[in-house]
Design a protein around this motif. Structure first.
Motif, PDB file in Angstrom:
ATOM      1  N   GLY A 197      19.259 -44.910   3.093  1.00 56.47           N
ATOM      2  CA  GLY A 197      19.919 -46.662   4.119  1.00 56.47           C
ATOM      3  C   GLY A 197      21.210 -46.610   5.284  1.00 56.47           C
ATOM      4  N   SER A 198      21.026 -46.249   6.151  1.00 51.67           N
ATOM      5  CA  SER A 198      21.537 -46.560   6.905  1.00 51.67           C
ATOM      6  C   SER A 198      23.597 -47.240   6.403  1.00 51.67           C
ATOM      7  CB  SER A 198      22.203 -47.054   8.193  1.00 51.67           C
ATOM      8  OG  SER A 198      23.091 -46.904   8.690  1.00 51.67           O
ATOM      9  N   ILE A 199      24.459 -46.665   6.007  1.00 50.05           N
ATOM     10  CA  ILE A 199      25.930 -47.422   5.139  1.00 50.05           C
ATOM     11  C   ILE A 199      26.766 -47.750   6.880  1.00 50.05           C
ATOM     12  CG2 ILE A 199      26.027 -45.055   4.143  1.00 50.05           C
ATOM     13  CD1 ILE A 199      27.598 -44.078   6.025  1.00 50.05           C
ATOM     14  N   THR A 200      25.695 -47.653   8.038  1.00 45.31           N
ATOM     15  CA  THR A 200      26.898 -47.906   9.121  1.00 45.31           C
ATOM     16  C   THR A 200      26.894 -49.349   9.513  1.00 45.31           C
ATOM     17  OG1 THR A 200      26.306 -45.866  10.494  1.00 45.31           O
ATOM     18  CG2 THR A 200      27.004 -47.485  12.425  1.00 45.31           C
ATOM     19  N   ASN A 201      25.752 -50.477   9.148  1.00 47.71           N
ATOM     20  CA  ASN A 201      25.221 -51.335   9.001  1.00 47.71           C
ATOM     21  C   ASN A 201      25.272 -52.690   7.885  1.00 47.71           C
ATOM     22  OD1 ASN A 201      25.179 -51.572  11.880  1.00 47.71           O
ATOM     23  ND2 ASN A 201      22.738 -50.705  11.765  1.00 47.71           N
ATOM     24  N   ALA A 202      25.059 -51.563   6.234  1.00 46.29           N
ATOM     25  CA  ALA A 202      25.750 -52.309   5.076  1.00 46.29           C
ATOM     26  C   ALA A 202      27.363 -53.650   5.180  1.00 46.29           C
ATOM     27  CB  ALA A 202      25.415 -51.170   4.081  1.00 46.29           C
ATOM     28  N   ASP A 203      26.111 -54.413   4.448  1.00 42.96           N
ATOM     29  CA  ASP A 203      27.569 -55.313   4.037  1.00 42.96           C
ATOM     30  C   ASP A 203      28.212 -54.677   2.277  1.00 42.96           C
ATOM     31  OD1 ASP A 203      27.567 -56.956   6.555  1.00 42.96           O
ATOM     32  OD2 ASP A 203      25.470 -58.454   5.559  1.00 42.96           O
ATOM     33  N   ILE A 204      27.172 -54.367   2.013  1.00 42.24           N
ATOM     34  CA  ILE A 204      27.475 -53.654   0.955  1.00 42.24           C
ATOM     35  C   ILE A 204      27.828 -52.450   0.863  1.00 42.24           C
ATOM     36  CG2 ILE A 204      28.110 -53.736  -1.466  1.00 42.24           C
ATOM     37  CD1 ILE A 204      26.689 -56.310  -1.604  1.00 42.24           C
ATOM     38  N   ILE A 205      29.002 -51.758   0.565  1.00 45.98           N
ATOM     39  CA  ILE A 205      28.622 -50.023   0.795  1.00 45.98           C
ATOM     40  C   ILE A 205      29.491 -49.808  -1.161  1.00 45.98           C
ATOM     41  CG2 ILE A 205      29.688 -47.841   0.829  1.00 45.98           C
ATOM     42  CD1 ILE A 205      29.563 -48.723   4.088  1.00 45.98           C
ATOM     43  N   VAL A 206      28.106 -48.896  -1.555  1.00 47.45           N
ATOM     44  CA  VAL A 206      28.627 -48.848  -3.079  1.00 47.45           C
ATOM     45  C   VAL A 206      28.833 -47.340  -2.897  1.00 47.45           C
ATOM     46  CG1 VAL A 206      28.007 -48.475  -5.324  1.00 47.45           C
ATOM     47  CG2 VAL A 206      27.826 -50.815  -4.209  1.00 47.45           C
ATOM     48  N   CYS A 207      30.220 -46.978  -2.799  1.00 46.36           N
ATOM     49  CA  CYS A 207      30.412 -45.097  -2.525  1.00 46.36           C
ATOM     50  C   CYS A 207      30.948 -44.324  -3.609  1.00 46.36           C
ATOM     51  CB  CYS A 207      31.566 -44.682  -1.538  1.00 46.36           C
ATOM     52  SG  CYS A 207      32.278 -43.356  -0.677  1.00 46.36           S
ATOM     53  N   GLY A 208      31.002 -43.088  -3.660  1.00 45.68           N
ATOM     54  CA  GLY A 208      30.790 -42.770  -5.194  1.00 45.68           C
ATOM     55  C   GLY A 208      31.296 -41.062  -5.048  1.00 45.68           C
ATOM     56  N   GLY A 209      32.913 -40.739  -5.492  1.00 42.72           N
ATOM     57  CA  GLY A 209      33.591 -39.512  -5.522  1.00 42.72           C
ATOM     58  C   GLY A 209      33.037 -38.541  -6.196  1.00 42.72           C
ATOM     59  N   ARG A 227      20.111 -52.339  -6.454  1.00 42.51           N
ATOM     60  CA  ARG A 227      20.255 -54.052  -6.470  1.00 42.51           C
ATOM     61  C   ARG A 227      21.038 -54.805  -6.348  1.00 42.51           C
ATOM     62  NH1 ARG A 227      19.246 -53.362 -12.260  1.00 42.51           N
ATOM     63  NH2 ARG A 227      17.650 -52.133 -12.875  1.00 42.51           N
ATOM     64  N   LEU A 228      21.923 -54.268  -5.390  1.00 43.76           N
ATOM     65  CA  LEU A 228      23.068 -55.265  -4.832  1.00 43.76           C
ATOM     66  C   LEU A 228      22.468 -55.467  -3.254  1.00 43.76           C
ATOM     67  CD1 LEU A 228      26.561 -53.643  -5.849  1.00 43.76           C
ATOM     68  CD2 LEU A 228      25.697 -55.947  -6.526  1.00 43.76           C
ATOM     69  N   GLY A 229      21.565 -54.815  -2.573  1.00 41.04           N
ATOM     70  CA  GLY A 229      21.293 -54.862  -1.526  1.00 41.04           C
ATOM     71  C   GLY A 229      22.129 -54.390  -0.761  1.00 41.04           C
ATOM     72  N   GLY A 230      22.842 -52.968  -1.387  1.00 40.84           N
ATOM     73  CA  GLY A 230      23.666 -52.576  -0.340  1.00 40.84           C
ATOM     74  C   GLY A 230      23.426 -51.491   0.191  1.00 40.84           C
ATOM     75  N   ALA A 231      24.669 -50.516   0.303  1.00 40.65           N
ATOM     76  CA  ALA A 231      23.933 -48.596   0.721  1.00 40.65           C
ATOM     77  C   ALA A 231      24.462 -47.955  -0.032  1.00 40.65           C
ATOM     78  CB  ALA A 231      24.195 -48.701   2.351  1.00 40.65           C
ATOM     79  N   ARG A 256      31.087 -40.714   8.518  1.00 41.88           N
ATOM     80  CA  ARG A 256      31.624 -41.443   9.431  1.00 41.88           C
ATOM     81  C   ARG A 256      32.789 -43.036   8.611  1.00 41.88           C
ATOM     82  NH1 ARG A 256      25.361 -43.791  10.582  1.00 41.88           N
ATOM     83  NH2 ARG A 256      24.439 -41.157  10.840  1.00 41.88           N
ATOM     84  N   ALA A 257      32.629 -43.512   9.790  1.00 41.82           N
ATOM     85  CA  ALA A 257      34.098 -44.648   9.392  1.00 41.82           C
ATOM     86  C   ALA A 257      32.891 -45.806   9.271  1.00 41.82           C
ATOM     87  CB  ALA A 257      34.276 -44.618  10.864  1.00 41.82           C
ATOM     88  N   VAL A 258      32.693 -46.744   8.134  1.00 42.46           N
ATOM     89  CA  VAL A 258      32.308 -47.913   8.291  1.00 42.46           C
ATOM     90  C   VAL A 258      33.158 -49.117   7.746  1.00 42.46           C
ATOM     91  CG1 VAL A 258      30.634 -46.587   6.865  1.00 42.46           C
ATOM     92  CG2 VAL A 258      32.725 -47.831   5.430  1.00 42.46           C
ATOM     93  N   ARG A 259      32.442 -50.433   8.541  1.00 42.59           N
ATOM     94  CA  ARG A 259      32.940 -51.610   7.995  1.00 42.59           C
ATOM     95  C   ARG A 259      32.530 -52.847   7.855  1.00 42.59           C
ATOM     96  NH1 ARG A 259      36.396 -51.245  11.985  1.00 42.59           N
ATOM     97  NH2 ARG A 259      37.209 -53.423  12.116  1.00 42.59           N
ATOM     98  N   PRO A 260      31.825 -52.572   5.744  1.00 43.32           N
ATOM     99  CA  PRO A 260      31.364 -53.547   5.308  1.00 43.32           C
ATOM    100  C   PRO A 260      32.115 -54.299   5.206  1.00 43.32           C
ATOM    101  CG  PRO A 260      32.347 -51.592   3.702  1.00 43.32           C
ATOM    102  CD  PRO A 260      32.815 -51.423   5.239  1.00 43.32           C
ATOM    103  N   LYS A 261      31.165 -55.857   4.562  1.00 41.80           N
ATOM    104  CA  LYS A 261      32.026 -56.840   3.958  1.00 41.80           C
ATOM    105  C   LYS A 261      33.150 -56.362   2.609  1.00 41.80           C
ATOM    106  CE  LYS A 261      30.249 -60.790   6.478  1.00 41.80           C
ATOM    107  NZ  LYS A 261      28.783 -60.095   7.139  1.00 41.80           N
TER     108      LYS A 261
END
Lengths: 319, 270
Positions: A197-209, A227-231, A256-261
């Motif tokens: 799912g595109s991370i560019t337009n996601a409101d919620i991003i869950v990111c793993g390191g 589940r959170l409806g994010g990417a 990429r650079a992202v700007r989620p809420k």
């Protein structure tokens, strides 16, 4: 007496939102509200379906229009066109700008990442004052979409002169079989497999390191993002760990650079080459079991916990 | 098949954290951080070795070229140990402070000289697309432009057949296939292969392979065409990226943290 002229700014439109983002930034720097003397004229060179003509048409347009500044999205195509044009026009290219601004002395200043984002540096392109174009590339998502209800195309139509290479090719104004000198010819396109799912337009991003530690935890993180409806997104280190993270979901200087809420990072150390891709997020929450993790300095909220435990707790809460 | 690989020595990316900016001079302090071959340069060398092996290793040559201070010589020895046949190091104070425009111009000048000296042209020039330090993705393309050769970067798969070079790159949504003719310049990404390790035998062999060091004068360039002077971009201030967020602690337990995270999400209206 020298008469004032308009300053021309050429923006390359490859068919993704970055052209509107570049225009929004240019308007911020040169537009009416900026207090600069010269009126900007924006020229959009649109080549959304004419990949093989893009470099040649950029070359031709710069020759004819003599823009002062050329803004190009740092995409698969743009990253190649910009440096080629730099050599052809004997001018400087500012790569992957994180900001474009006027400094205290009124010089056009490009801010670019250095050492994988460990530092950022200002650079100048003095030749631009002597009639050579300054060229800059910007990653998609680095600057926000222009404010207001207008869609990107409407915004462009209202503010710019458009040179439509796609239309010119279709109605025969560019002869069939034309190709760009210097660049390889594109001969085939197929959709990417495993496109997340595109991370560019996601409101919620869950990111793993890398601190997630295993593929199992990465899979849990993906489930949480769903589940959170994010990417789900990852860092370079997580991608390299081979847990099956999608490359196009990597955030940072090489991604990429992202700007989620909301951005929630798990097990991320916070190396600058990652954090420079999330500075546009509204709220940053970080979970890392290392209380000294660098990511905390870039976070609004921090939790010193094991990533898996918090992911489990979140999955439990959501049910 | 004759292939040249551009090798970039960089400060070890694993040690990036230790790079500091000196407040007084505004310069980067990277004392004690060892130089390594840039990861994508290694991929480029591996790709070159594989192509040479495919087309007949004995009839092929793989050369390595770098522009770096003379201390970086051992990085070229490493390239020779990996399997390159000859190496060239461009080393001169005049090259200092070069941006990608001046760097690629200097590299192109050296390519011309090697080709002239050897009496052949390289079928292919390979480089990493994006180095771990500068990361501009410029140098492969710009070197090609100076040499007026076809170019492509961000390549994750590469093959050569009868003078036609086929390359695949990933764009944001699709896989794109490209074709170009030799002589060509290709910038690769780290997905293209897994670089081979240096072996003890490789290191012994490397000692006997030619390594040439050239100054600006020796390749026929000079101060105003190279280094800082020959660079159309000029550096200004250098600073650490601003973070500037509060870092407020949430929850006493993982469960409490989870509850707070959900609350923050709800508050944002999501």
């Amino acid at each position: 007496m020298k008469t004032e002229t308009v300053r021309k700014i050429l923006i390359f439109d490859q068919g993704d939102p970055v052209a509107a983002q570049l225009l929004g930034k240019a308007e911020e720097v040169f537009g009416e509200g900026s207090g600069r003397g010269l009126r900007p004229e924006y020229i959009i060179l649109r080549a959304r379906r004419t990949y093989n003509l893009a470099l040649e048409m950029l070359d031709k347009t710069i020759r004819e229009e003599k823009p002062e500044l050329v803004l190009i999205g740092a995409t698969a195509l743009g990253e190649e066109a910009a440096p080629a044009l730099g050599v052809r026009f004997e001018t400087g290219v500012a790569a992957h700008c994180v900001d474009i601004k006027e400094n205290e002395e009124g010089r056009l200043t490009f801010v670019i990442p250095a050492f994988g984002g460990r530092a950022v540096g200002e650079i100048f392109i003095p030749g631009a004052a002597a009639g050579k174009p300054a060229i800059a590339t910007v990653k998609p998502g680095m600057f926000p979409d222009p404010a207001g209800g207008e869609s990107a195309d409407e915004y462009v139509a209202a503010h710019c002169r458009v040179i439509d290479v796609d239309a010119m090719a279709e109605d025969g104004r560019i002869p069939k079989g034309s190709k760009t000198q210097g660049a390889f010819r594109m001969t085939g396109v197929r959709p990417r497999e495993h496109l997340s799912g595109s991370i560019t337009n996601a409101d919620i991003i869950v990111c793993g390191g890398y601190g997630l530690g295993s593929e199992d935890v990465w899979n849990k993180l993906k489930q949480l993002a769903d589940r959170l409806g994010g990417a789900a997104a990852c860092t370079r280190a997580a991608l390299d760990a081979g847990w099956g993270c999608a490359e196009d979901s990597m955030i940072g200087t090489s991604g990429r650079a992202v700007r989620p809420k909301i951005y929630i990072g798990f097990g991320i150390s916070g190396a600058a080459h990652h954090t420079c891709g999330i500075t546009g997020a509204d709220t940053i929450i970080s979970i890392n079991n290392d209380k000294d993790a660098e990511i905390f300095a870039a976070s609004d909220y921090k939790g010193v916990f094991d990533a898996e435990q918090v992911i489990d707790a979140l999955l439990g809460e959501i049910g | 098949m004759n292939i040249l690989v551009l090798i970039k020595p960089v400060p070890d990316p694993e040690r990036e954290k230790d790079i500091r900016i000196d407040e007084a001079s505004g310069r980067l302090v990277r004392d004690g951080i060892p130089m390594v071959i840039d990861p994508e340069s290694r991929n480029a060398l591996e790709a070159a070795l594989q192509l040479a092996e495919k087309s007949g290793r004995e009839q092929s040559c793989v050369f390595a070229l770098a522009m770096a201070p003379e201390q970086a010589k051992d990085k070229l020895v490493e390239a020779l140990a990996m399997g390159a046949d000859e190496a060239y190091l461009l080393s001169d104070k005049a090259f200092g402070g070069a941006d990608t425009y001046a760097t690629s111009r200097t590299l192109a000048q050296a390519v011309r000289k090697i080709e002239e000296d050897k009496g052949f042209a390289f079928d292919l020039i390979l480089a990493g697309t994006s180095s771990s330090d500068g990361g501009t993705s410029h140098v492969a393309v710009q070197t090609a432009e100076w040499l007026k050769r076809t170019h492509i970067s961000n390549v994750c798969s590469l093959d050569v057949n009868g003078g036609t070079v086929t390359a695949i790159k990933r764009s944001e949504e699709v896989m794109l296939t490209f074709e170009g003719e030799e002589p060509a310049v290709v910038g690769v990404t780290r997905d293209i292969n897994k670089p081979r390790f240096v072996t003890a035998v490789g290191i012994i062999k490397a000692r006997k392979k030619p390594l040439t060091i050239w100054s600006a004068e020796e390749i026929g360039t000079c101060g105003d065409l190279t280094g800082l002077e020959g660079s159309p971009t000029k550096p200004g201030r250098l600073f650490e990226p601003e973070q500037g967020r509060a870092g407020e602690a949430i929850g006493d337990t993982p469960e409490a943290a989870a509850a707070e995270i959900l609350q923050i999400i709800r508050k944002a209206g999501l």
